[in-house]
Design a protein around this motif. Structure first.
Motif, mmCIF file in Angstrom:
data_model
loop_
_atom_site.group_PDB
_atom_site.id
_atom_site.type_symbol
_atom_site.label_atom_id
_atom_site.label_comp_id
_atom_site.label_asym_id
_atom_site.label_seq_id
_atom_site.Cartn_x
_atom_site.Cartn_y
_atom_site.Cartn_z
ATOM 1 N N VAL A 159 -54.989 -16.129 39.850
ATOM 2 C CA VAL A 159 -55.693 -14.855 40.017
ATOM 3 C C VAL A 159 -54.780 -13.820 40.674
ATOM 4 O O VAL A 159 -54.715 -12.664 40.237
ATOM 5 C CB VAL A 159 -56.993 -15.055 40.828
ATOM 6 N N ILE A 160 -54.073 -14.207 41.719
ATOM 7 C CA ILE A 160 -53.174 -13.275 42.406
ATOM 8 C C ILE A 160 -52.075 -12.796 41.465
ATOM 9 O O ILE A 160 -51.739 -11.607 41.429
ATOM 10 C CB ILE A 160 -52.589 -13.931 43.677
ATOM 11 N N THR A 161 -51.513 -13.711 40.683
ATOM 12 C CA THR A 161 -50.468 -13.336 39.733
ATOM 13 C C THR A 161 -51.009 -12.372 38.682
ATOM 14 O O THR A 161 -50.369 -11.358 38.364
ATOM 15 C CB THR A 161 -49.893 -14.592 39.054
ATOM 16 N N MET A 165 -57.127 -27.692 43.246
ATOM 17 C CA MET A 165 -57.594 -26.863 42.133
ATOM 18 C C MET A 165 -57.890 -25.443 42.587
ATOM 19 O O MET A 165 -57.531 -24.474 41.902
ATOM 20 C CB MET A 165 -58.844 -27.482 41.497
ATOM 21 N N ALA A 166 -58.519 -25.284 43.732
ATOM 22 C CA ALA A 166 -58.835 -23.951 44.246
ATOM 23 C C ALA A 166 -57.558 -23.162 44.541
ATOM 24 O O ALA A 166 -57.487 -21.962 44.255
ATOM 25 C CB ALA A 166 -59.696 -24.062 45.498
ATOM 26 N N SER A 167 -56.559 -23.819 45.101
ATOM 27 C CA SER A 167 -55.316 -23.110 45.400
ATOM 28 C C SER A 167 -54.591 -22.699 44.122
ATOM 29 O O SER A 167 -54.019 -21.607 44.050
ATOM 30 C CB SER A 167 -54.413 -23.953 46.294
ATOM 31 N N LEU A 168 -54.612 -23.542 43.095
ATOM 32 C CA LEU A 168 -53.984 -23.166 41.830
ATOM 33 C C LEU A 168 -54.713 -22.005 41.167
ATOM 34 O O LEU A 168 -54.076 -21.097 40.620
ATOM 35 C CB LEU A 168 -53.955 -24.376 40.885
ATOM 36 N N ILE A 169 -56.035 -22.016 41.223
ATOM 37 C CA ILE A 169 -56.797 -20.898 40.674
ATOM 38 C C ILE A 169 -56.479 -19.617 41.432
ATOM 39 O O ILE A 169 -56.320 -18.544 40.836
ATOM 40 C CB ILE A 169 -58.303 -21.210 40.704
#
Length: 51
Positions: free
Chosen positions: A35-37, A27-31
């Motif tokens: 955010v980066i996108t 979940m943290a990596s998807l968030i």
């Protein structure tokens, strides 16, 4: 010997802490990807608007 293997297997199946940690990591990596996108898209639009 077989009883020991069964006991260890039962304990590993009962321990769900590792699975929860992996789920939170995913979940943290998807968030982070979202955010980066978003930041890169907004940054590009700001440069176009104010550049």
């Amino acid at each position: 010997m077989i009883d020991t293997i069964r006991l260890v297997a039962a304990l590993l199946r009962a321990d769900r802490r590792g699975v929860t940690a992996v789920e939170y990591g995913i979940m943290a990596s998807l968030i982070a990807v979202v955010v980066i996108t978003a930041v890169s898209l907004i940054g590009t639009k700001l440069v176009t608007t104010f550049g």
